[in-house]
Design a protein around this motif. Structure first.
Motif, PDB file in Angstrom:
ATOM      1  N   GLU A  65       0.867  -1.176   0.000  1.00 43.09           N
ATOM      2  CA  GLU A  65       0.000   0.000   0.000  1.00 43.09           C
ATOM      3  C   GLU A  65       0.904   1.227   0.000  1.00 43.09           C
ATOM      4  N   GLN A  66       0.820   2.033  -1.043  1.00 40.46           N
ATOM      5  CA  GLN A  66       1.658   3.226  -1.114  1.00 40.46           C
ATOM      6  C   GLN A  66       0.985   4.377  -0.363  1.00 40.46           C
ATOM      7  N   ILE A  67       1.735   4.961   0.574  1.00 38.60           N
ATOM      8  CA  ILE A  67       1.234   6.033   1.416  1.00 38.60           C
ATOM      9  C   ILE A  67       1.700   7.369   0.844  1.00 38.60           C
ATOM     10  N   PRO A  68       0.764   8.280   0.562  1.00 42.56           N
ATOM     11  CA  PRO A  68       1.167   9.563  -0.015  1.00 42.56           C
ATOM     12  C   PRO A  68       1.937  10.429   0.981  1.00 42.56           C
ATOM     13  N   GLY A  69       2.701  11.365   0.445  1.00 41.23           N
ATOM     14  CA  GLY A  69       3.454  12.289   1.280  1.00 41.23           C
ATOM     15  C   GLY A  69       2.555  13.365   1.857  1.00 41.23           C
ATOM     16  N   ALA A  70       2.835  13.730   3.097  1.00 41.69           N
ATOM     17  CA  ALA A  70       2.106  14.811   3.758  1.00 41.69           C
ATOM     18  C   ALA A  70       3.042  15.472   4.755  1.00 41.69           C
ATOM     19  N   GLY A  71       2.729  16.712   5.101  1.00 46.84           N
ATOM     20  CA  GLY A  71       3.545  17.429   6.067  1.00 46.84           C
ATOM     21  C   GLY A  71       2.736  18.482   6.792  1.00 46.84           C
ATOM     22  N   TRP A  72       3.292  18.961   7.880  1.00 47.97           N
ATOM     23  CA  TRP A  72       2.682  20.024   8.667  1.00 47.97           C
ATOM     24  C   TRP A  72       3.420  21.319   8.338  1.00 47.97           C
ATOM     25  N   CYS A  73       2.702  22.286   7.772  1.00 48.08           N
ATOM     26  CA  CYS A  73       3.294  23.575   7.447  1.00 48.08           C
ATOM     27  C   CYS A  73       3.237  24.461   8.698  1.00 48.08           C
ATOM     28  N   MET A  74       4.393  24.891   9.145  1.00 45.25           N
ATOM     29  CA  MET A  74       4.463  25.721  10.350  1.00 45.25           C
ATOM     30  C   MET A  74       3.978  27.143  10.088  1.00 45.25           C
ATOM     31  N   ASP A  75       3.980  27.557   8.837  1.00 42.60           N
ATOM     32  CA  ASP A  75       3.492  28.902   8.509  1.00 42.60           C
ATOM     33  C   ASP A  75       1.976  28.928   8.331  1.00 42.60           C
ATOM     34  N   CYS A  76       1.428  27.916   7.663  1.00 43.44           N
ATOM     35  CA  CYS A  76      -0.022  27.835   7.437  1.00 43.44           C
ATOM     36  C   CYS A  76      -0.762  27.200   8.618  1.00 43.44           C
ATOM     37  N   ALA A  77      -0.010  26.445   9.426  1.00 42.57           N
ATOM     38  CA  ALA A  77      -0.592  25.692  10.553  1.00 42.57           C
ATOM     39  C   ALA A  77      -1.641  24.695  10.067  1.00 42.57           C
ATOM     40  N   LYS A  78      -1.276  23.959   9.015  1.00 36.44           N
ATOM     41  CA  LYS A  78      -2.169  22.900   8.529  1.00 36.44           C
ATOM     42  C   LYS A  78      -1.376  21.788   7.857  1.00 36.44           C
ATOM     43  N   THR A  79      -2.030  20.647   7.746  1.00 36.72           N
ATOM     44  CA  THR A  79      -1.452  19.506   7.048  1.00 36.72           C
ATOM     45  C   THR A  79      -1.627  19.710   5.546  1.00 36.72           C
ATOM     46  N   VAL A  80      -0.531  19.498   4.811  1.00 42.04           N
ATOM     47  CA  VAL A  80      -0.557  19.712   3.364  1.00 42.04           C
ATOM     48  C   VAL A  80       0.061  18.494   2.661  1.00 42.04           C
ATOM     49  N   PRO A  81      -0.348  18.228   1.419  1.00 43.75           N
ATOM     50  CA  PRO A  81       0.278  17.137   0.666  1.00 43.75           C
ATOM     51  C   PRO A  81       1.700  17.515   0.258  1.00 43.75           C
ATOM     52  N   LEU A  82       2.590  16.521   0.251  1.00 42.59           N
ATOM     53  CA  LEU A  82       3.970  16.732  -0.179  1.00 42.59           C
ATOM     54  C   LEU A  82       4.269  15.825  -1.359  1.00 42.59           C
ATOM     55  N   ALA A  83       4.828  16.404  -2.406  1.00 42.75           N
ATOM     56  CA  ALA A  83       5.207  15.629  -3.584  1.00 42.75           C
ATOM     57  C   ALA A  83       6.678  15.259  -3.570  1.00 42.75           C
ATOM     58  N   GLU A  84       7.458  15.915  -2.686  1.00 40.89           N
ATOM     59  CA  GLU A  84       8.891  15.634  -2.585  1.00 40.89           C
ATOM     60  C   GLU A  84       9.370  15.964  -1.177  1.00 40.89           C
ATOM     61  N   ARG A  85      10.460  15.295  -0.800  1.00 41.73           N
ATOM     62  CA  ARG A  85      11.082  15.607   0.496  1.00 41.73           C
ATOM     63  C   ARG A  85      11.564  17.050   0.484  1.00 41.73           C
ATOM     64  N   PHE A  86      11.406  17.704   1.598  1.00 40.47           N
ATOM     65  CA  PHE A  86      11.875  19.083   1.767  1.00 40.47           C
ATOM     66  C   PHE A  86      11.248  20.040   0.760  1.00 40.47           C
ATOM     67  N   GLY A  87      10.093  19.663   0.233  1.00 40.95           N
ATOM     68  CA  GLY A  87       9.400  20.517  -0.717  1.00 40.95           C
ATOM     69  C   GLY A  87       8.729  21.694  -0.025  1.00 40.95           C
TER      70      GLY A  87
END
Length: 113
Positions: A65-87
């Motif tokens: 099962e491939q798990i999509p990338g996601a991250g917590w944006c410290m500026d927006c204060a929300k979870t966002v999708p990530l297409a690349e590391r350190f994006g």
């Protein structure tokens, strides 16, 4: 190919669980693989077939099962999708994003006999 060593770890984990719980055969192995983790699912499947020979996992079906990338944006204060590391954050364009998903390699479930 680092997938072979990852498969060795998966098979070792399965062997330990077989000893602990007393099952003799694994029918299927469900694995979560993050899309940002640099693991090739085809190479993982090939490696699993090779490494599991002669073990309780020989012949088991590997379900990835491939798990999509996601991250917590410290500026927006929300979870966002990530297409690349350190994006950058796709919402605000800033790079203050802490990865929260997409880097995992986890055995989620075993179907055993």
């Amino acid at each position: 190919m680092h997938e072979m060593s990852l498969c060795e770890g998966i098979v070792d984990l399965i062997a330990e669980e077989a000893r602990r719980h007393g099952f003799a055969r694994v029918k299927s192995v469900m694995v979560d693989v993050g899309v940002l983790g640099h693991v090739d699912p085809q190479a993982l499947a090939f490696g699993f077939d090779v490494v599991s020979r002669g073990t309780v996992a020989e012949g088991a079906r590997l379900v990835i099962e491939q798990i999509p990338g996601a991250g917590w944006c410290m500026d927006c204060a929300k979870t966002v999708p990530l297409a690349e590391r350190f994006g950058a954050c796709p919402e605000c364009g800033q790079h203050h994003v802490q990865m929260t998903a997409g880097d995992e390699l986890k055995v989620r479930e075993l179907e055993v006999e």
